[in-house]
Design a protein around this motif. Structure first.
Motif, PDB file in Angstrom:
ATOM      1  N   ALA A 190      40.524  35.772  51.677  1.00 30.66           N
ATOM      2  CA  ALA A 190      41.570  36.440  50.908  1.00 30.66           C
ATOM      3  C   ALA A 190      42.173  35.496  49.878  1.00 30.66           C
ATOM      4  CB  ALA A 190      42.654  36.962  51.850  1.00 30.66           C
ATOM      5  N   ALA A 191      42.380  34.231  50.270  1.00 29.77           N
ATOM      6  CA  ALA A 191      42.906  33.235  49.325  1.00 29.77           C
ATOM      7  C   ALA A 191      41.901  32.987  48.204  1.00 29.77           C
ATOM      8  CB  ALA A 191      43.228  31.938  50.057  1.00 29.77           C
ATOM      9  N   LEU A 192      40.623  32.900  48.550  1.00 30.50           N
ATOM     10  CA  LEU A 192      39.589  32.687  47.530  1.00 30.50           C
ATOM     11  C   LEU A 192      39.549  33.864  46.556  1.00 30.50           C
ATOM     12  CD1 LEU A 192      37.160  31.286  46.249  1.00 30.50           C
ATOM     13  CD2 LEU A 192      35.720  32.291  48.047  1.00 30.50           C
ATOM     14  N   ALA A 193      39.635  35.087  47.075  1.00 27.83           N
ATOM     15  CA  ALA A 193      39.618  36.267  46.208  1.00 27.83           C
ATOM     16  C   ALA A 193      40.787  36.238  45.230  1.00 27.83           C
ATOM     17  CB  ALA A 193      39.655  37.532  47.059  1.00 27.83           C
ATOM     18  N   ALA A 194      41.980  35.875  45.721  1.00 29.66           N
ATOM     19  CA  ALA A 194      43.149  35.802  44.843  1.00 29.66           C
ATOM     20  C   ALA A 194      42.984  34.714  43.789  1.00 29.66           C
ATOM     21  CB  ALA A 194      44.400  35.554  45.676  1.00 29.66           C
ATOM     22  N   ASN A 195      42.433  33.586  44.182  1.00 31.99           N
ATOM     23  CA  ASN A 195      42.236  32.489  43.236  1.00 31.99           C
ATOM     24  C   ASN A 195      41.190  32.843  42.186  1.00 31.99           C
ATOM     25  OD1 ASN A 195      44.145  30.825  44.481  1.00 31.99           O
ATOM     26  ND2 ASN A 195      42.643  29.957  45.898  1.00 31.99           N
ATOM     27  N   LEU A 196      40.127  33.519  42.604  1.00 30.09           N
ATOM     28  CA  LEU A 196      39.111  33.944  41.638  1.00 30.09           C
ATOM     29  C   LEU A 196      39.680  34.955  40.655  1.00 30.09           C
ATOM     30  CD1 LEU A 196      36.010  34.347  44.000  1.00 30.09           C
ATOM     31  CD2 LEU A 196      36.343  32.575  42.261  1.00 30.09           C
ATOM     32  N   ASP A 197      40.490  35.866  41.172  1.00 33.68           N
ATOM     33  CA  ASP A 197      41.101  36.881  40.317  1.00 33.68           C
ATOM     34  C   ASP A 197      42.001  36.238  39.270  1.00 33.68           C
ATOM     35  OD1 ASP A 197      41.504  39.757  39.800  1.00 33.68           O
ATOM     36  OD2 ASP A 197      43.581  39.349  40.380  1.00 33.68           O
ATOM     37  N   ALA A 198      42.683  35.146  39.664  1.00 33.20           N
ATOM     38  CA  ALA A 198      43.601  34.475  38.745  1.00 33.20           C
ATOM     39  C   ALA A 198      42.881  33.676  37.659  1.00 33.20           C
ATOM     40  CB  ALA A 198      44.536  33.553  39.525  1.00 33.20           C
ATOM     41  N   MET A 199      41.563  33.481  37.801  1.00 36.14           N
ATOM     42  CA  MET A 199      40.811  32.714  36.804  1.00 36.14           C
ATOM     43  C   MET A 199      40.632  33.473  35.497  1.00 36.14           C
ATOM     44  SD  MET A 199      37.749  30.898  39.012  1.00 36.14           S
ATOM     45  CE  MET A 199      37.001  30.130  37.549  1.00 36.14           C
TER      46      MET A 199
END
Length: 438
Positions: free
Chosen positions: A315-324
């Motif tokens: 979930a943290a990775l998904a949020a970080n990818l989305d923020a890119m």
């Protein structure tokens, strides 16, 4: 093994064969061998447990303490490429011959007086790492707890400060099916009268109850220390100390600020024994480096490496990818362990990933690539998403590169073996050819 092991690889292979398939999980055996070896530390010890964020927390502690001029010993696990990565002395990985010699000392102690003690592979190697660390005479020791806490081999060492990072569902077969049960295991690193920093914003009640039960000095984020910030800088405040106007840690990802807050709380709790200047804090956060934690490697396409292997980390990775920001296509190389909740991990990332490259991994614990693709097929409802399987992470990465446009991004994530599989020859610098219009 008939002959005496010589090299580190020989000793590690020996360690894998030491114990039966089932073994008493108590620490009496490990304590017995540690006493024979005289293991212990006169310097401050910081122990770090949790589900996610342990490695990042250890790396930030190490970086700040090195900037402050302290000699550090850091134990983390697992490793990405080489076993020696598990022990860093003054920021450098230990040399293989030193570890091999220490493993020989553990073996002698294990067999002392014809009273053989059974050890697991992790216990065997942990004792060796502690032995090398002790002999290096560090000013401060940082120990990452391998799996749980209460029954982990690291817990034979008495900490001067404990840190418990985020807690979520992982290793449920061993630690329990709920956050409360898992929290109880992690809370086993607490000690009476010693500070324990809880950097999980919503900790399980079992953690708070255990702190009260043993009489630990509880430092809780949002209660005993707080963080604030904007897009340019952040600040920390707690128990009479404040750091303001700080640049964000060099480790990327929104979750790193919570880890950094816990680090500052631990250092403030130990300020009498480990004085730290504000400049050491700033430099430590600025220069910290930890491969495989939302590591972005510039290139065409961009490469993202992350050891997210459970639903919370995914979930943290998904949020970080989305923020890119926007990328035309996101390719994902993924491999993981069969005993993890792979369906939940895939569900978290599938809305972001356009092309999947599932890979086998070199361990019996790993889920087969074909099984991962079958799980993905059951949950995928996107007609514009595709998947394929590969024999290893390196070939999966090459397949992704061959199908990627320079403006795309490739995410390699999952097990440490997945990320390590693409790092074994160094950090890849990707250069894709422009693809013809489809």
């Amino acid at each position: 093994m008939t002959s005496t092991p010589q090299t580190l690889d020989d000793w590690l292979a020996h360690g894998e064969q030491l114990h039966p398939a089932t073994i008493d999980l108590g620490l009496d055996r490990v304590h017995a061998v540690a006493r024979r070896m005289g293991l212990g530390f006169a310097c401050p010890v910081i122990t770090v447990a949790g589900t996610n964020g342990k490695g990042s927390t250890c790396a930030m502690l190490e970086s700040i303490l090195l900037q402050a001029g302290y000699r550090t010993g850091v134990y983390t696990s697992p490793h990405l490429v080489h076993f020696e990565e598990r022990l860093r002395l003054n920021g450098e990985a230990v040399k293989a011959p030193e570890l091999a010699a220490a493993l020989a000392r553990v073996e002698r102690a294990r067999l002392q007086d014809h009273d053989a003690v059974s050890l697991t592979y992790f216990e065997f190697t942990t004792l060796a790492i502690l032995d090398v660390m002790r002999d290096s005479k560090p000013d401060v020791v940082i120990l990452e707890v391998g799996l749980g806490g209460r029954l982990d081999a690291v817990n034979i060492i008495e900490p001067d400060c404990a840190i418990i990072t985020s807690i979520d569902l992982d290793h449920t077969a061993l630690l329990g099916e709920t956050r409360d049960a898992i929290g109880y295991e992690k809370a086993g690193i607490m000690r009476t009268g010693k500070p324990v920093v809880v950097s999980d914003p919503v900790p399980p009640q079992s953690v708070l109850d255990r702190a009260l039960e043993v009489g630990a000095d509880l430092w809780r984020v949002g209660v005993d220390f707080n963080v604030t910030g904007d897009k340019q800088q952040w600040a920390w405040a707690g128990r009479g100390r404040r750091y303001s106007g700080m640049a964000y840690p060099a480790l990327l990802g929104a979750n790193q600020l919570v880890n950094a807050a816990g680090v500052l709380a631990a250092l403030h709790a130990l300020r009498d024994r480990l004085p730290i200047t504000a400049q050491a804090v700033r430099n430590g956060f600025a220069f910290v480096d930890l491969p495989g934690r939302f590591q972005i490697v510039p290139g065409q396409p961009n490469l993202v490496l992350d050891v997210a292997h459970n639903p919370h980390a995914a979930a943290a990775l998904a949020a970080n990818l989305d923020a890119m920001g926007f990328f035309p296509t996101t390719h994902a190389v993924f491999g993981g362990m069969a005993d993890k909740d792979m369906a939940a991990v895939l569900a978290r990332l599938n809305p972001i990933v356009d092309k999947w490259y599932f890979t086998n991994l070199p361990t019996k614990r790993a889920a087969r690539a074909t099984d991962l693709m079958a799980q993905w097929a059951l949950l995928n409802h996107r007609k514009d998403c595709s998947a394929e399987v590969h024999v290893d992470p390196e070939s999966a990465l090459q397949a992704a590169l061959s199908q990627a446009d320079p403006a795309d991004r490739i995410v390699v994530f999952g097990s440490f073996l997945t990320v390590g599989g693409v790092l074994k020859d160094g950090v890849p610098r990707l250069q894709a050819k422009h693809l013809p219009p489809s």
